[in-house]
Design a protein around this motif. Sequence first.
Motif, PDB file in Angstrom:
ATOM      1  N   HIS A 167       0.835  -1.203   0.000  1.00 16.91           N
ATOM      2  CA  HIS A 167       0.000   0.000   0.000  1.00 16.91           C
ATOM      3  C   HIS A 167       0.870   1.253   0.000  1.00 16.91           C
ATOM      4  O   HIS A 167       0.600   2.220  -0.728  1.00 16.91           O
ATOM      5  CB  HIS A 167      -0.930  -0.008   1.209  1.00 16.91           C
ATOM      6  N   ALA A 168       1.934   1.254   0.798  1.00 14.86           N
ATOM      7  CA  ALA A 168       2.843   2.399   0.819  1.00 14.86           C
ATOM      8  C   ALA A 168       3.547   2.554  -0.525  1.00 14.86           C
ATOM      9  O   ALA A 168       3.718   3.670  -1.031  1.00 14.86           O
ATOM     10  CB  ALA A 168       3.861   2.225   1.942  1.00 14.86           C
ATOM     11  N   PHE A 169       3.919   1.439  -1.113  1.00 14.64           N
ATOM     12  CA  PHE A 169       4.599   1.436  -2.409  1.00 14.64           C
ATOM     13  C   PHE A 169       3.666   1.943  -3.512  1.00 14.64           C
ATOM     14  O   PHE A 169       4.112   2.461  -4.537  1.00 14.64           O
ATOM     15  CB  PHE A 169       5.063   0.007  -2.713  1.00 14.64           C
ATOM     16  N   ALA A 170       2.342   1.811  -3.275  1.00 15.11           N
ATOM     17  CA  ALA A 170       1.346   2.166  -4.287  1.00 15.11           C
ATOM     18  C   ALA A 170       0.957   3.640  -4.262  1.00 15.11           C
ATOM     19  O   ALA A 170       0.145   4.069  -5.091  1.00 15.11           O
ATOM     20  CB  ALA A 170       0.091   1.320  -4.090  1.00 15.11           C
ATOM     21  N   ALA A 171       1.511   4.427  -3.346  1.00 17.16           N
ATOM     22  CA  ALA A 171       1.070   5.817  -3.175  1.00 17.16           C
ATOM     23  C   ALA A 171       1.047   6.620  -4.478  1.00 17.16           C
ATOM     24  O   ALA A 171       0.062   7.322  -4.761  1.00 17.16           O
ATOM     25  CB  ALA A 171       1.933   6.509  -2.125  1.00 17.16           C
ATOM     26  N   PRO A 172       2.089   6.562  -5.325  1.00 16.47           N
ATOM     27  CA  PRO A 172       2.033   7.339  -6.575  1.00 16.47           C
ATOM     28  C   PRO A 172       0.897   6.898  -7.498  1.00 16.47           C
ATOM     29  O   PRO A 172       0.289   7.729  -8.180  1.00 16.47           O
ATOM     30  CB  PRO A 172       3.404   7.072  -7.218  1.00 16.47           C
ATOM     31  N   GLN A 173       0.605   5.599  -7.516  1.00 20.30           N
ATOM     32  CA  GLN A 173      -0.471   5.108  -8.380  1.00 20.30           C
ATOM     33  C   GLN A 173      -1.836   5.531  -7.844  1.00 20.30           C
ATOM     34  O   GLN A 173      -2.751   5.844  -8.618  1.00 20.30           O
ATOM     35  CB  GLN A 173      -0.387   3.582  -8.496  1.00 20.30           C
ATOM     36  N   ILE A 174      -1.985   5.549  -6.518  1.00 20.70           N
ATOM     37  CA  ILE A 174      -3.235   6.007  -5.914  1.00 20.70           C
ATOM     38  C   ILE A 174      -3.478   7.472  -6.270  1.00 20.70           C
ATOM     39  O   ILE A 174      -4.599   7.871  -6.618  1.00 20.70           O
ATOM     40  CB  ILE A 174      -3.197   5.803  -4.386  1.00 20.70           C
ATOM     41  N   GLU A 175      -2.427   8.282  -6.216  1.00 14.93           N
ATOM     42  CA  GLU A 175      -2.551   9.698  -6.583  1.00 14.93           C
ATOM     43  C   GLU A 175      -2.933   9.855  -8.048  1.00 14.93           C
ATOM     44  O   GLU A 175      -3.748  10.714  -8.403  1.00 14.93           O
ATOM     45  CB  GLU A 175      -1.234  10.421  -6.300  1.00 14.93           C
ATOM     46  N   GLU A 176      -2.364   9.022  -8.919  1.00 13.23           N
ATOM     47  CA  GLU A 176      -2.666   9.127 -10.348  1.00 13.23           C
ATOM     48  C   GLU A 176      -4.109   8.714 -10.631  1.00 13.23           C
ATOM     49  O   GLU A 176      -4.784   9.327 -11.466  1.00 13.23           O
ATOM     50  CB  GLU A 176      -1.695   8.270 -11.153  1.00 13.23           C
ATOM     51  N   VAL A 177      -4.599   7.696  -9.948  1.00 11.98           N
ATOM     52  CA  VAL A 177      -6.003   7.308 -10.109  1.00 11.98           C
ATOM     53  C   VAL A 177      -6.915   8.460  -9.697  1.00 11.98           C
ATOM     54  O   VAL A 177      -7.892   8.778 -10.392  1.00 11.98           O
ATOM     55  CB  VAL A 177      -6.322   6.039  -9.290  1.00 11.98           C
ATOM     56  N   ALA A 178      -6.598   9.108  -8.575  1.00 16.42           N
ATOM     57  CA  ALA A 178      -7.411  10.234  -8.105  1.00 16.42           C
ATOM     58  C   ALA A 178      -7.397  11.376  -9.117  1.00 16.42           C
ATOM     59  O   ALA A 178      -8.430  12.016  -9.369  1.00 16.42           O
ATOM     60  CB  ALA A 178      -6.899  10.713  -6.751  1.00 16.42           C
ATOM     61  N   ARG A 179      -6.231  11.638  -9.717  1.00 16.24           N
ATOM     62  CA  ARG A 179      -6.134  12.706 -10.715  1.00 16.24           C
ATOM     63  C   ARG A 179      -7.011  12.398 -11.925  1.00 16.24           C
ATOM     64  O   ARG A 179      -7.737  13.266 -12.429  1.00 16.24           O
ATOM     65  CB  ARG A 179      -4.678  12.876 -11.155  1.00 16.24           C
ATOM     66  N   ARG A 180      -6.959  11.158 -12.383  1.00 16.82           N
ATOM     67  CA  ARG A 180      -7.754  10.781 -13.553  1.00 16.82           C
ATOM     68  C   ARG A 180      -9.243  10.752 -13.227  1.00 16.82           C
ATOM     69  O   ARG A 180     -10.073  11.090 -14.080  1.00 16.82           O
ATOM     70  CB  ARG A 180      -7.287   9.422 -14.084  1.00 16.82           C
TER      71      ARG A 180
END
Length: 220
Positions: free
Chosen positions: A97-110
Amino acid sequence: MARYRDRAAAADALIGQLPDDIGDDWLVLALPRGGVPVGAPIARHLGAAFDVLILRKVGAPGNPELALAAVTGPGPDQIAYNDALCVQLGMDHARVHAFAAPQIEEVARREALWRGVRPAQPLQGRKVLIVDDGMATGTTMAAAVQAVRAGGATRIAVAVPVALGDALDALRDRDLTVICPWPEAPLGGVGQAYAAFPQVPDEVVRAALEDAASGSGTAP
């Protein structure tokens, strides 16, 4: 096999191969951006609900093609973990989950860019048809299947106009219906399966979602 004229022609080819039991009680989920001009006509043909699956893979350290998880949002129920790979690499869910932080942010942006304030279609208890414009390696589609299953879908089918080489192997043993008119295509990229393969702009994704929400059915 002859190349598809464009994504609309690819959608027509998929429509011609849909099983009879896929109908208006299904949810059509397109993988943006390229899957939207393929999935929207299929949803219109079926009279089915349409949405997009905004997904990011969480690649393994040093090997981004190995998906540790599939992220569709920030919540704990929006991360589908590849538990077998996590165990193999010695990574628990908290670390992933910590490693996924950039991907979570990108999903939110999209989500903000494409969907705005409109909520995503619920997956719990639904029959879901996942659509893209092609499969190169199969890893993204496998992650999508994982995420949709984790979301509570009761049945899943995958529809792609073309799959390169052994890409469909990524979907084996996943209890799926797979529709693919051009499997094992000996091509160097998905775009080579099309005579016209332009980039799909953000406006097309937004328009498809707006049309689906309004029921106007004019999405591309």
